[in-house]
Design a protein around this motif. Structure first.
Motif, PDB file in Angstrom:
ATOM      1  N   GLN A   1       0.816  -1.205   0.000  1.00  0.00           N
ATOM      2  CA  GLN A   1       0.000   0.000   0.000  1.00  0.00           C
ATOM      3  C   GLN A   1       0.854   1.261   0.000  1.00  0.00           C
ATOM      4  O   GLN A   1       0.472   2.282  -0.566  1.00  0.00           O
ATOM      5  N   LYS A   2       2.022   1.226   0.641  1.00  0.00           N
ATOM      6  CA  LYS A   2       2.855   2.410   0.708  1.00  0.00           C
ATOM      7  C   LYS A   2       3.365   2.810  -0.668  1.00  0.00           C
ATOM      8  O   LYS A   2       3.608   3.979  -0.928  1.00  0.00           O
ATOM      9  N   LEU A   3       3.542   1.846  -1.573  1.00  0.00           N
ATOM     10  CA  LEU A   3       4.121   2.146  -2.876  1.00  0.00           C
ATOM     11  C   LEU A   3       3.091   2.567  -3.906  1.00  0.00           C
ATOM     12  O   LEU A   3       3.459   3.041  -4.970  1.00  0.00           O
ATOM     13  N   LYS A   4       1.817   2.383  -3.616  1.00  0.00           N
ATOM     14  CA  LYS A   4       0.807   2.741  -4.602  1.00  0.00           C
ATOM     15  C   LYS A   4       0.774   4.237  -4.854  1.00  0.00           C
ATOM     16  O   LYS A   4       0.415   4.675  -5.949  1.00  0.00           O
ATOM     17  N   VAL A   5       1.134   5.021  -3.844  1.00  0.00           N
ATOM     18  CA  VAL A   5       1.180   6.466  -4.044  1.00  0.00           C
ATOM     19  C   VAL A   5       2.337   6.831  -4.961  1.00  0.00           C
ATOM     20  O   VAL A   5       2.217   7.733  -5.803  1.00  0.00           O
ATOM     21  N   GLU A   6       3.467   6.147  -4.815  1.00  0.00           N
ATOM     22  CA  GLU A   6       4.641   6.446  -5.622  1.00  0.00           C
ATOM     23  C   GLU A   6       4.571   5.817  -7.014  1.00  0.00           C
ATOM     24  O   GLU A   6       5.237   6.292  -7.934  1.00  0.00           O
ATOM     25  N   HIS A   7       3.798   4.758  -7.176  1.00  0.00           N
ATOM     26  CA  HIS A   7       3.678   4.077  -8.470  1.00  0.00           C
ATOM     27  C   HIS A   7       2.191   3.883  -8.809  1.00  0.00           C
ATOM     28  O   HIS A   7       1.672   2.767  -8.729  1.00  0.00           O
ATOM     29  N   PRO A   8       1.521   4.956  -9.161  1.00  0.00           N
ATOM     30  CA  PRO A   8       0.070   4.866  -9.387  1.00  0.00           C
ATOM     31  C   PRO A   8      -0.315   4.017 -10.602  1.00  0.00           C
ATOM     32  O   PRO A   8      -1.440   3.533 -10.677  1.00  0.00           O
TER      33      PRO A   8
ATOM     34  N   HIS B   1       6.862  11.926  -5.876  1.00  0.00           N
ATOM     35  CA  HIS B   1       8.109  12.485  -5.362  1.00  0.00           C
ATOM     36  C   HIS B   1       7.957  12.941  -3.912  1.00  0.00           C
ATOM     37  O   HIS B   1       8.831  12.685  -3.069  1.00  0.00           O
ATOM     38  N   ARG B   2       6.836  13.577  -3.607  1.00  0.00           N
ATOM     39  CA  ARG B   2       6.590  14.053  -2.238  1.00  0.00           C
ATOM     40  C   ARG B   2       6.482  12.882  -1.268  1.00  0.00           C
ATOM     41  O   ARG B   2       7.058  12.912  -0.168  1.00  0.00           O
ATOM     42  N   HIS B   3       5.755  11.844  -1.678  1.00  0.00           N
ATOM     43  CA  HIS B   3       5.605  10.676  -0.805  1.00  0.00           C
ATOM     44  C   HIS B   3       6.940   9.964  -0.609  1.00  0.00           C
ATOM     45  O   HIS B   3       7.234   9.464   0.500  1.00  0.00           O
ATOM     46  N   LYS B   4       7.773   9.891  -1.638  1.00  0.00           N
ATOM     47  CA  LYS B   4       9.068   9.238  -1.522  1.00  0.00           C
ATOM     48  C   LYS B   4       9.962   9.966  -0.526  1.00  0.00           C
ATOM     49  O   LYS B   4      10.627   9.340   0.311  1.00  0.00           O
ATOM     50  N   ILE B   5       9.958  11.315  -0.605  1.00  0.00           N
ATOM     51  CA  ILE B   5      10.761  12.101   0.338  1.00  0.00           C
ATOM     52  C   ILE B   5      10.283  11.868   1.771  1.00  0.00           C
ATOM     53  O   ILE B   5      11.083  11.682   2.697  1.00  0.00           O
ATOM     54  N   GLN B   6       8.938  11.856   1.958  1.00  0.00           N
ATOM     55  CA  GLN B   6       8.389  11.620   3.291  1.00  0.00           C
ATOM     56  C   GLN B   6       8.732  10.219   3.789  1.00  0.00           C
ATOM     57  O   GLN B   6       9.046  10.034   4.970  1.00  0.00           O
TER      58      GLN B   6
END
Length: 274
Positions: free
Chosen positions: A70-77, A146-151
């Motif tokens: 689930q954490k990666l779905k934001v970074e890889h939609p 990009h924002r989610h990856k930095i966070q």
């Protein structure tokens, strides 16, 4: 059947099909180079076994970390969607269809099979090696990704630093407890240490009695604080013996006397047995 299991099943059969096509192309190339059939048959058994092992390891690695996190779905939609997942795992079959359509009208079955195999190989290589990494790279440049990856990186770093701080606190607490135990043992075992110091300098017929008394003292130390307490008591006794009797060449009888008490083992006896 859950989506994950469907993806796993399709991926298994598509990978098997891809390996089969690559094997067909390899065999055909060897035959055109003049390799005899009996040589190919002798190598085929080992080749099939190696292919199955490699395919199993590959599939295990893929579905061990499949992108349903689930954490990666934001970074890889895109690449985390079910539709893309089916497209990715079904690529060898899509390549086979493309190869078949490209070979419509050929005269021989051999040419048709070769076209299907080449279509499978080319399409799979293009999608798995070129397209998929490029799509994944493009996703990382999206603002939300990009924002989610930095966070996520910052959160991981903070968790790692917090874990390190906790470990340091635990080590400091352990060290403080050990220091406190040593101080308590010094006070509690001071009379025993003085007695052991006097036993270290006995001679002649008194040695057997000294060994018996030392064993009783060692058993009390073991009950009071285990092996650490026994080590502390031994060091105290040796130090007192050196200071009180002005002896620099003390024979460490304690290491022998305490052998077998609790988990105490004499290092000298250990060397003799070795």
């Amino acid at each position: 059947m859950p989506i994950r299991r469907k993806l796993a099943s399709v991926h298994f059969f598509s990978t098997a099909w891809f390996i089969l096509c690559v094997g067909y192309i390899g065999i055909l190339a060897l035959r055109q180079a003049g390799v005899k059939w009996w040589i190919l048959f002798s190598l085929s058994g080992h080749g099939i076994l190696i292919a199955l092992v490699l395919m199993s390891l590959y599939l295990f690695a893929i579905f061990r970390g499949i992108s349903s996190n689930q954490k990666l779905k934001v970074e890889h939609p895109l690449t985390c969607t079910t539709q893309y997942g089916f497209f990715y795992v079904a690529t060898p079959f899509l390549g086979a269809i493309a190869g078949f359509l490209g070979m419509i009208g050929v005269d021989t079955v051999g040419q048709l099979l070769l076209g299907i195999s080449l279509g499978t190989l080319a399409t799979t290589f293009f999608v798995w090696i070129i397209v998929d990494p490029l799509v994944g790279l493009f996703e990382t440049f999206l603002p939300a990704s990009h924002r989610h990856k930095i966070q996520r990186i910052a959160r991981t770093k903070a968790e790692r630093e917090q874990k390190q701080r906790n470990n340091r606190l635990i080590l400091a607490e352990i060290s403080a407890n050990e220091s406190s135990d040593r101080n308590r043992w010094r006070e509690l075992m001071r009379p025993h240490a003085e007695k052991l110091a006097s036993l270290l300098v006995v001679e002649g017929n008194d040695y057997e009695h000294a060994e018996y008394e030392a064993a009783e003292i060692g058993a009390e130390a073991w009950q009071a604080g285990g092996l650490s307490c026994m080590r502390e008591l031994r060091e105290m006794a040796l130090a007192i013996c050196r200071d009180r009797y002005n002896k620099s060449d003390i024979v460490d009888y304690i290491a022998f006397w305490w052998d077998g008490i609790g988990s105490w083992r004499s290092p000298f006896i250990g060397r003799m047995k070795g």
